[in-house]
Design a protein around this motif. Sequence first.
Motif, short mmCIF file in Angstrom:
data_model
loop_
_atom_site.label_atom_id
_atom_site.label_comp_id
_atom_site.label_asym_id
_atom_site.label_seq_id
_atom_site.Cartn_x
_atom_site.Cartn_y
_atom_site.Cartn_z
N ASP A 117 0.81 -1.22 0.00
CA ASP A 117 0.00 0.00 0.00
C ASP A 117 0.85 1.28 0.00
O ASP A 117 0.31 2.39 0.12
CB ASP A 117 -0.99 0.01 1.15
CG ASP A 117 -0.33 -0.04 2.52
OD1 ASP A 117 0.91 -0.20 2.61
OD2 ASP A 117 -1.06 0.07 3.53
N HIS A 119 2.62 4.49 -1.31
CA HIS A 119 2.20 5.39 -2.39
C HIS A 119 3.39 5.97 -3.12
O HIS A 119 4.39 6.35 -2.50
CB HIS A 119 1.34 6.53 -1.83
CG HIS A 119 -0.05 6.09 -1.52
ND1 HIS A 119 -1.04 6.06 -2.46
CD2 HIS A 119 -0.59 5.62 -0.38
CE1 HIS A 119 -2.15 5.61 -1.90
NE2 HIS A 119 -1.90 5.33 -0.64
N ARG A 121 4.40 8.20 -7.07
CA ARG A 121 3.88 9.14 -8.06
C ARG A 121 4.54 8.87 -9.40
O ARG A 121 5.76 8.74 -9.47
CB ARG A 121 4.17 10.56 -7.61
CG ARG A 121 3.69 11.62 -8.54
CD ARG A 121 3.11 12.78 -7.74
NE ARG A 121 2.76 13.90 -8.58
CZ ARG A 121 1.68 13.94 -9.35
NH1 ARG A 121 0.87 12.93 -9.41
NH2 ARG A 121 1.43 15.02 -10.07
N GLU A 128 -2.72 9.45 -13.84
CA GLU A 128 -2.63 9.01 -12.45
C GLU A 128 -2.29 10.20 -11.56
O GLU A 128 -1.26 10.20 -10.89
CB GLU A 128 -1.54 7.92 -12.31
CG GLU A 128 -1.78 6.66 -13.09
CD GLU A 128 -2.81 5.74 -12.45
OE1 GLU A 128 -3.21 5.98 -11.30
OE2 GLU A 128 -3.22 4.80 -13.12
N SER A 130 -3.32 11.20 -8.74
CA SER A 130 -3.23 10.96 -7.29
C SER A 130 -2.11 9.99 -6.93
O SER A 130 -1.92 9.68 -5.77
CB SER A 130 -4.57 10.43 -6.78
OG SER A 130 -4.84 9.18 -7.39
N GLY A 131 -1.40 9.51 -7.91
CA GLY A 131 -0.30 8.60 -7.63
C GLY A 131 -0.67 7.15 -7.87
O GLY A 131 -1.66 6.83 -8.51
N THR A 133 -0.09 3.01 -6.02
CA THR A 133 0.40 2.18 -4.93
C THR A 133 1.41 1.17 -5.49
O THR A 133 1.42 0.90 -6.69
CB THR A 133 -0.73 1.40 -4.23
OG1 THR A 133 -1.31 0.49 -5.18
CG2 THR A 133 -1.78 2.33 -3.64
N ARG A 136 -0.46 -1.60 -7.26
CA ARG A 136 -0.87 -1.26 -8.62
C ARG A 136 0.33 -1.22 -9.57
O ARG A 136 0.24 -1.63 -10.73
CB ARG A 136 -1.61 0.06 -8.63
CG ARG A 136 -2.26 0.36 -9.94
CD ARG A 136 -3.13 1.57 -9.82
NE ARG A 136 -4.00 1.61 -10.97
CZ ARG A 136 -5.08 2.32 -11.04
NH1 ARG A 136 -5.47 3.03 -10.00
NH2 ARG A 136 -5.80 2.33 -12.12
#
Length: 169
Positions: A117, A119, A121, A128, A130-131, A133, A136
């Motif tokens: 989880d 984060h 960027r 994207e 908001s960045g 994870t 992802r």
Amino acid sequence: MDDPKADLRHYLQLARDGLLWKLDGLSEYDARRPLTPTGTNLLGLVKHLAGVEVGYLGTCFGRPADEPLLRYDDAAVESDPNVDMWATADQTREEIIALYLRACAHADMTVEALPLDAHGRIPHSPAEPSGITLHRALVHMIAETQRHLGHADIVRQLVDAATDEVRRA
């Protein structure tokens, strides 16, 4: 117990290994020969994925690589957005494979160091804002590597009809 991070790393490594297998037994000419109208070639795919590994599983999480071949300045990309898609005349197969292995090792260190989880960027990515994870980013890297492994499979078949079935036998 299930370990989601281990599962993701396992599937990424399978794709990485498959990509490198596509180079086994080929001459230098065949490893870099463009066999599609867009110039797709095996060494170019490996070189491209080296940069993607470091980008998604390094730079995005504040862990950029120190190697200049894994970074392209804006001028180089503006003049040719596919600057990373082929091996230059002065880059040998051994150098590109070593570059890819170092990129994968760098990416693996990020995966090892951070939770799923965490984060990050994506630089220059309005898609994207908001960045991203780590989870992802790993899923993206698996998809990207598998997609280019499919390209590599087609290129390898055009060279000598070799498929994964040969490797499994």
